[in-house]
Design an enzyme around this catalytic site. Structure first.
Site, mmCIF file in Angstrom:
data_model
loop_
_atom_site.group_PDB
_atom_site.id
_atom_site.type_symbol
_atom_site.label_atom_id
_atom_site.label_comp_id
_atom_site.label_asym_id
_atom_site.label_seq_id
_atom_site.Cartn_x
_atom_site.Cartn_y
_atom_site.Cartn_z
ATOM 1 N N ASP A 9 0.747 -1.304 0.017
ATOM 2 C CA ASP A 9 -0.065 -0.037 -0.049
ATOM 3 C C ASP A 9 0.967 1.289 -0.144
ATOM 4 O O ASP A 9 1.563 1.724 1.089
ATOM 5 C CB ASP A 9 -0.602 -0.149 1.372
ATOM 6 C CG ASP A 9 -1.674 1.243 1.523
ATOM 7 O OD1 ASP A 9 -1.637 1.991 0.757
ATOM 8 O OD2 ASP A 9 -2.221 1.254 2.598
ATOM 9 N N LYS A 28 3.166 10.862 -3.563
ATOM 10 C CA LYS A 28 2.076 10.394 -4.513
ATOM 11 C C LYS A 28 1.146 11.454 -5.318
ATOM 12 O O LYS A 28 0.645 11.119 -6.280
ATOM 13 C CB LYS A 28 1.255 9.431 -3.331
ATOM 14 C CG LYS A 28 0.379 8.693 -4.131
ATOM 15 C CD LYS A 28 -0.198 7.724 -3.043
ATOM 16 C CE LYS A 28 -1.440 7.128 -3.478
ATOM 17 N NZ LYS A 28 -2.127 6.223 -2.415
ATOM 18 N N GLU A 71 -7.110 0.670 -4.645
ATOM 19 C CA GLU A 71 -7.119 0.552 -2.917
ATOM 20 C C GLU A 71 -8.490 0.036 -2.292
ATOM 21 O O GLU A 71 -8.433 -0.857 -1.485
ATOM 22 C CB GLU A 71 -6.728 2.010 -2.351
ATOM 23 C CG GLU A 71 -5.344 2.117 -2.522
ATOM 24 C CD GLU A 71 -4.832 3.816 -2.559
ATOM 25 O OE1 GLU A 71 -5.833 4.414 -2.042
ATOM 26 O OE2 GLU A 71 -3.747 3.913 -2.685
ATOM 27 N N ASP A 117 -12.348 5.981 3.088
ATOM 28 C CA ASP A 117 -10.827 6.005 3.312
ATOM 29 C C ASP A 117 -10.282 7.335 3.526
ATOM 30 O O ASP A 117 -10.065 8.343 2.638
ATOM 31 C CB ASP A 117 -10.192 5.403 2.001
ATOM 32 C CG ASP A 117 -8.488 5.551 2.064
ATOM 33 O OD1 ASP A 117 -8.170 5.946 3.412
ATOM 34 O OD2 ASP A 117 -7.984 4.774 1.286
#
Ligand code: AMP
Length: 597
Positions: free
Chosen positions: A8, A70, A147, A169
């Site tokens: 992850d 990211k 994800e 999330d």
């Protein structure tokens, strides 16, 4: 084969897992932490720091510390340090290399294979950049998975009933909400929304700001000017926030925080959960609209959700959990650590891809299809038509069957011509395979039942099989990705399909009219031959004359007929259908009576 690890690769933190003894387990990093900050730092002497050590020096070395890389994946962003330019893939690769090393230390063997997760909204470029980062880090990225899908895998939802699930999330710096649909072996993201700048960092900042104002109120000192002091306050704020997830109040203690003249300030404050909730309620409220948008886009009401899964460290906050409950009417599932479930799902996927078996979820090792077909797949049928069995963009894996028949009487074999492309005619698509099914039982045209099946696994390997349902005879071929089209060919095929769309449609329409005419003529000829005597003379004459009109009109090649000629044929078909309705009905009844003995 070595183990495939699940990674992850998060904005704030990253996490790695592997399947051991049939269970996904989190691989701790060198420092014993179960997650690793996604932070890279370059010291003054050019040493590279990754993870906790980079985080520790972030405040004192901000210009040489890279956080949240990211967010830049797939963009032109870059950073120049000591005269060297780094692109996002390279910075991400540094994080991945550290994770890989931690995994190797833990497993005691070389690790090369990995599954890496990305947000569901990542486009192709961002996914490719993530894959490239893996390659730079010496990893063979076996799959990039979404994800939310990964979280669902960790919950073992792929083995349960068909349902729609919300994955909420809330991490350190980003918020994503996805609605996913879980079918048999397939998990599909139906809708995804979020806020790229919303997460735990905002909660920390609220507490830190509040504490700074308290210090100012008590001591008239602006600690924001003191970089070391504010860093300590921020760290204490995050710690307090985490403690408040488990207890109703916590004491923040910061001895020797700053100098107030000649005396040191020992700051202490007891923060209650109630006060914390008050400080952050508007931030939590910002997740409401994305949740509603995701539900709307998926076209479902909250009551249709089977489950709500919490992902991301910030979902440990009770007020966040209450908000999710309030929004959906469902008590969210939280039996797997929210900051670990994405990595666990990736490890499960990795295990499946490397042929392992997971006893824990009792899977039959069926591969999950999380990819899509780039172009439609079809087979050639009568008249050179490409009959589609698999539509472009269908989610893998695919299992689809359709029953076909023979075109000629007493045909003993059929050729299965497998095509890839978007055009309606076979010759305009790419041939990706051909095989023959022999030994079909002798029967009139249209009687044998040939079942053609397309099976595409998660790696895009296509198996086409044909089976005579009567005799059970079967033949098949396997076509790998390599034999399919290259990326450039795929793009060209899509462009061609768009360019020729109207022309192709015309040809297909023409062919359909011709085929309909042939079928009708053959049916009426047979009906008149057998049941014609039961008609009165004028009716029989009319039917025969209408047959002749249609026969004459269908003499021309389908591709050469003008639009007027096609319209005339359509009209003649209609006329013949009407005039022959009676004789066809009599013929069918005679057939039925004969069958009933
Ligand atoms: P993630 O990106 O999923 O690793 O989430 C990281 C965020 O979760 C950070 O902002 C952490 O401070 C926050 N976090 C971790 N544990 C907790 C906790 N027990 N309570 C509240 N927030 C937490």
């Amino acid at each position: 084969m070595g183990k495939t690890i699940g990674i992850d690769l998060g904005t704030t933190n990253s996490c790695i897992a592997v399947v051991e003894g049939g269970q996904p387990v989190i691989i701790p990093n060198e420092q014993g932490g179960r997650t690793t900050p996604s932070i890279v730092g370059f010291t003054a002497v050019g040493e590279q720091l990754v993870g906790d050590t980079a985080k520790r020096q972030a405040v004192t070395n901000p210009t040489r510390t890279i956080i949240s890389v990211k967010r830049h994946m797939g963009t032109e962003w870059n950073v120049v340090l000591d005269g060297k330019k780094y692109i996002p893939q390279e910075i991400s690769a540094m994080i991945l290399r550290k994770l890989r090393k931690d995994a190797e230390n833990y497993l005691g063997e070389e690790v090369t294979d990995a599954v890496i997760t990305v947000p569901a909204y990542f486009n192709d470029i961002q996914r490719q950049a993530t894959k490239d980062a893996g390659r730079i880090a010496g990893l063979n990225v076996k799959r990039i998975i979404n994800e939310p899908t990964s979280a669902a895998l960790a919950y073992g939802l792929n083995n349960g009933s068909q349902q729609k699930v919300m994955v909420y999330d809330l991490g350190g710096g980003t918020f994503d909400v996805s609605i996913i649909e879980i079918g048999e072996g397939v998990i599909e993201v139906l809708a995804t929304h979020g806020d790229n700048h919303l997460g735990g960092d905002d909660f920390d900042e609220r507490i830190a700001d509040f504490l700074a104002s308290e210090i100012h109120r008590q001591y008239h000192i602006d600690i924001k000017k003191d970089i070391t002091a504010i860093q300590r306050v921020r760290e204490a704020a995050e710690q307090a926030k985490k403690e408040l997830s488990g207890s109703k109040s916590t004491t923040i203690s910061l001895p020797y925080l700053v100098q107030n003249g000649s005396t040191a300030v020992h700051f202490e404050y007891t923060l209650t959960r109630a006060k914390f909730n008050e400080l952050i309620c508007d931030i939590i409220e910002r997740t409401v609209i994305p949740v509603q948008d995701a539900l709307n886009d998926a076209g479902i009401a909250p009551s249709e959700l089977g489950k709500v899964i919490l992902v991301g460290g910030s979902t440990r906050i009770p007020a966040v959990q209450e908000k999710v409950h309030q929004l959906t009417g469902i008590v969210p599932s939280k039996n797997i650590n929210p900051d670990e479930c994405v990595a666990q799902g990736a490890a499960i996927q990795g295990d499946t891809l490397s042929g392992g078996t997971l006893q824990v979820y009792g899977t039959d090792n069926s591969i999950l299809l999380l990819d899509v077909t780039p172009l439609s797949l079809s087979i050639e049928t009568v008249g050179g038509v490409a009959t589609r069995l698999v539509e472009r963009n269908s989610t893998l894996p695919i299992h689809y069957s359709q029953v076909f028949s023979t075109a000629a009487p007493y045909q003993r074999s059929v050729e299965i011509h497998v095509l890839q492309g978007e055009r309606p005619m076979a010759k305009d698509n790419k041939t990706i395979g051909k095989f023959k099914l022999n030994g079909i039982k002798k029967a009139p045209a249209g009687v044998p039942q040939i079942e053609v099946t397309f099976d595409i696994d998660a790696n895009g390997i296509l198996k086409v099989s044909a089976r005579d349902l009567d005799t059970g005879k079967e033949q098949s071929i396997t076509i790998t990705n390599n034999e399919r089209m290259s990326d450039a060919e795929i793009e060209q095929a899509i462009r061609d399909a768009e360019q020729y769309a109207s022309q192709d449609q015309l040809r297909k329409d023409a062919l359909e009219i011709y085929m309909k005419a042939q079928q009708l003529l053959s049916k009426v000829d047979q009906a008149v031959a057998v049941a014609g005597k039961k008609l009165d003379k004028p009716e029989k004459k009319q039917v025969k004359s209408d047959c002749e009109t249609l026969r004459k009109l269908s003499k021309k090649q389908p591709g050469k007929a003008s639009q007027e000629e096609l319209d005339a044929m359509k009209n003649a078909i209609q006329v013949l259908e009407q005039s022959s309705a009676n004789v066809c009905e009599i013929f069918e009844k005679m057939n039925q009576d004969a069958q009933n003995g």
